[in-house]
Design a protein around this motif. Structure first.
Motif, mmCIF file in Angstrom:
data_model
loop_
_atom_site.group_PDB
_atom_site.id
_atom_site.type_symbol
_atom_site.label_atom_id
_atom_site.label_comp_id
_atom_site.label_asym_id
_atom_site.label_seq_id
_atom_site.Cartn_x
_atom_site.Cartn_y
_atom_site.Cartn_z
ATOM 1 N N UNK A 25 87.193 29.051 35.711
ATOM 2 C CA UNK A 25 86.987 30.188 36.605
ATOM 3 C C UNK A 25 85.629 30.834 36.401
ATOM 4 N N UNK A 26 85.257 31.046 35.145
ATOM 5 C CA UNK A 26 84.132 31.926 34.858
ATOM 6 C C UNK A 26 82.975 31.270 34.124
ATOM 7 N N UNK A 27 83.117 30.008 33.779
ATOM 8 C CA UNK A 27 82.037 29.346 33.057
ATOM 9 C C UNK A 27 81.984 29.780 31.602
ATOM 10 N N UNK A 28 81.185 29.054 30.834
ATOM 11 C CA UNK A 28 81.169 29.306 29.395
ATOM 12 C C UNK A 28 80.654 30.701 29.062
ATOM 13 N N UNK A 29 79.570 31.082 29.658
ATOM 14 C CA UNK A 29 79.010 32.398 29.345
ATOM 15 C C UNK A 29 79.743 33.523 30.070
ATOM 16 N N UNK A 30 80.639 33.139 30.955
ATOM 17 C CA UNK A 30 81.387 34.147 31.679
ATOM 18 C C UNK A 30 82.618 34.604 30.933
ATOM 19 N N UNK A 31 83.116 33.771 30.050
ATOM 20 C CA UNK A 31 84.309 34.178 29.300
ATOM 21 C C UNK A 31 83.907 34.865 27.999
ATOM 22 N N UNK A 32 84.915 35.510 27.433
ATOM 23 C CA UNK A 32 84.705 36.285 26.222
ATOM 24 C C UNK A 32 85.782 35.891 25.233
ATOM 25 N N UNK B 17 60.808 32.305 41.973
ATOM 26 C CA UNK B 17 60.662 30.978 41.362
ATOM 27 C C UNK B 17 61.269 30.932 39.965
ATOM 28 N N UNK B 18 60.949 31.951 39.177
ATOM 29 C CA UNK B 18 61.446 31.970 37.806
ATOM 30 C C UNK B 18 62.969 32.051 37.789
ATOM 31 N N UNK B 19 63.520 32.827 38.694
ATOM 32 C CA UNK B 19 64.973 32.991 38.742
ATOM 33 C C UNK B 19 65.641 31.660 39.084
ATOM 34 N N UNK B 20 65.094 30.966 40.046
ATOM 35 C CA UNK B 20 65.664 29.665 40.416
ATOM 36 C C UNK B 20 65.626 28.709 39.237
ATOM 37 N N UNK B 21 64.518 28.713 38.547
ATOM 38 C CA UNK B 21 64.384 27.821 37.397
ATOM 39 C C UNK B 21 65.401 28.158 36.311
ATOM 40 N N UNK B 22 65.430 29.421 35.931
ATOM 41 C CA UNK B 22 66.289 29.805 34.809
ATOM 42 C C UNK B 22 67.766 29.769 35.176
ATOM 43 N N UNK B 23 68.089 30.172 36.389
ATOM 44 C CA UNK B 23 69.494 30.116 36.806
ATOM 45 C C UNK B 23 69.971 28.665 36.836
ATOM 46 N N UNK B 24 69.099 27.781 37.240
ATOM 47 C CA UNK B 24 69.473 26.369 37.257
ATOM 48 C C UNK B 24 69.657 25.803 35.863
ATOM 49 N N UNK B 25 68.943 26.354 34.917
ATOM 50 C CA UNK B 25 69.070 25.866 33.542
ATOM 51 C C UNK B 25 70.285 26.460 32.845
ATOM 52 N N UNK B 27 72.573 29.074 34.178
ATOM 53 C CA UNK B 27 73.655 29.723 34.902
ATOM 54 C C UNK B 27 73.481 31.230 34.940
ATOM 55 N N UNK B 28 74.313 31.864 35.781
ATOM 56 C CA UNK B 28 74.131 33.297 35.984
ATOM 57 C C UNK B 28 74.377 34.108 34.722
ATOM 58 N N UNK B 29 75.457 33.810 34.048
ATOM 59 C CA UNK B 29 75.764 34.576 32.848
ATOM 60 C C UNK B 29 74.954 34.116 31.640
ATOM 61 N N UNK B 30 74.232 33.036 31.822
ATOM 62 C CA UNK B 30 73.421 32.537 30.723
ATOM 63 C C UNK B 30 72.051 33.185 30.665
ATOM 64 N N UNK B 31 71.602 33.686 31.787
ATOM 65 C CA UNK B 31 70.292 34.332 31.773
ATOM 66 C C UNK B 31 70.433 35.820 31.483
#
Lengths: 199, 199
Positions: A25-32, B17-25, B27-31
């Motif tokens: 549902x939430x991805x690795x960084x999305x869960x806690x 550009x930077x957002x596309x790059x980092x989000x692709x690497x 994920x949303x909760x990873x950045x």
DNA sequence: TTGATTACCGAACATTTGGTAGATAGCCTT
DNA sequence: AAGGCTATCTACCAAATGTTCGGTAATCAA
């Protein structure tokens, strides 16, 4: 807190299921760690008793998944190989049947499918925790398919990649669209088109 | 810190550009707002000056992407429609050509492709920020493909889904495998197999 | 029954996070 | 040259996060 002591194997299985659900549902960084623990009815530290860190939760799940998968896929292929040896090499019908059974497994466990789809995408980055796992898995799948197609396709590896791609993509579309079309039929028709009939 | 005042549109594009790059690497909760800001050579608060919140960064990127895409895809289709009107309806060759050009766009921007693949998977969950966006986009793509195939396939929507699935899957495999096979050729051969020749 | 093992808890910790407030300095208009 | 606009900074905050620590009670072997 009410202290309920659970059978460790039961709890481990429970964590496994909950992790697959929430990660999908939430991805690795999305869960806690906390929320995963909550869903298992266990405290934060209680969960960490089973997996020493958050990273290890994901790796542990993948590990367990691999084990279970081996138990299912290997016999499946063995059975196909058995039938094949009766005739001469893997027949087209047999391969279609085997491929179909793989998709049936996917369709039977949407939560597991979603977990795989999401984690696989997140793990695209070389430095992701699970990159190697999905890389290896994908390479093995393509190799397996290519072997099956050795005598059926002019360029087995290319066709194998097309089939794997279709597997990924159809699964994802099916999941996103609330499973509003016939996954098996769509798959079968594409597979039939991609694997040329012998003549 | 050295205070470098940048042209707002330039900075906005840089963030995009930077957002596309980092989000692709990652994920949303990873950045992290901080890390994204750093890559743009701007402070935390400096970045938030352009997007009021982290959520808005993603939504803003998708919005901008949609705008740019419309500028590219629409003329592409219009051109094809033009050619088609010369003959009678969309010919098979024309459709193959159009589909090919869509994949060429993907291949030309691997970072953008990775962004789409990763975010699309993360957005599978109904409650994800970007779920609606990807849902709509997918529905439109399938509709478009189905229209193109109206006279070419017995079941246009089914074939459309197969093509879209292939697009997703091949893209992902290509990205994961360090682009170690010929994406265009693999795509072309699959498309040719999935769209039956008129007879 | 007893003693060891271990499943699990509460509390705390250092760090990181997204976001805010107010100050400052570069640019444009006049 | 003056003044306004705004892009950007520093400093800060409350909340959340992964992980650790010492303890407690349930289970099991003897």
């Amino acid at each position: 807190m009410a202290r309920l002591r659970e059978n460790p194997e039961v709890r481990r299985a429970q964590i496994f299921d909950a992790a697959i659900l929430m990660l999908g549902e939430q991805g690795f960084n999305g869960i806690t760690v906390q929320r995963l623990a909550q869903r298992c009815g266990v405290s934060n530290a209680g969960l960490l008793h089973y997996f020493p860190s958050k990273d290890e939760i994901l790796l542990g799940v993948l590990d367990e998944l691999e084990r279970r998968e081996a138990d299912i896929v290997v016999p499946l292929i063995a059975a196909a190989a058995d039938k094949a040896s009766e005739g001469a090499g893997a027949s087209r019908g047999l391969v279609l049947e085997l491929l179909r059974s793989m998709l049936e497994r996917f369709a039977a466990r949407p939560d597991l499918g979603r977990f795989l789809v999401v984690m696989q995408a997140e793990a695209l980055h070389r430095e992701h925790l699970a990159n190697a796992w999905f890389r290896d898995r994908e390479a093995m799948t393509i190799d397996l398919f290519a072997d099956l197609l050795a005598t059926l396709a002019a360029e087995p590896r290319r066709t194998a990649r097309q089939l794997v791609a279709l597997l990924y993509g159809l699964g994802q579309i099916w999941l996103r669209g609330d499973r509003d079309f016939d996954l098996l039929a769509t798959w079968d028709s594409a597979v039939a088109a991609l694997i040329p009939e012998r003549r």
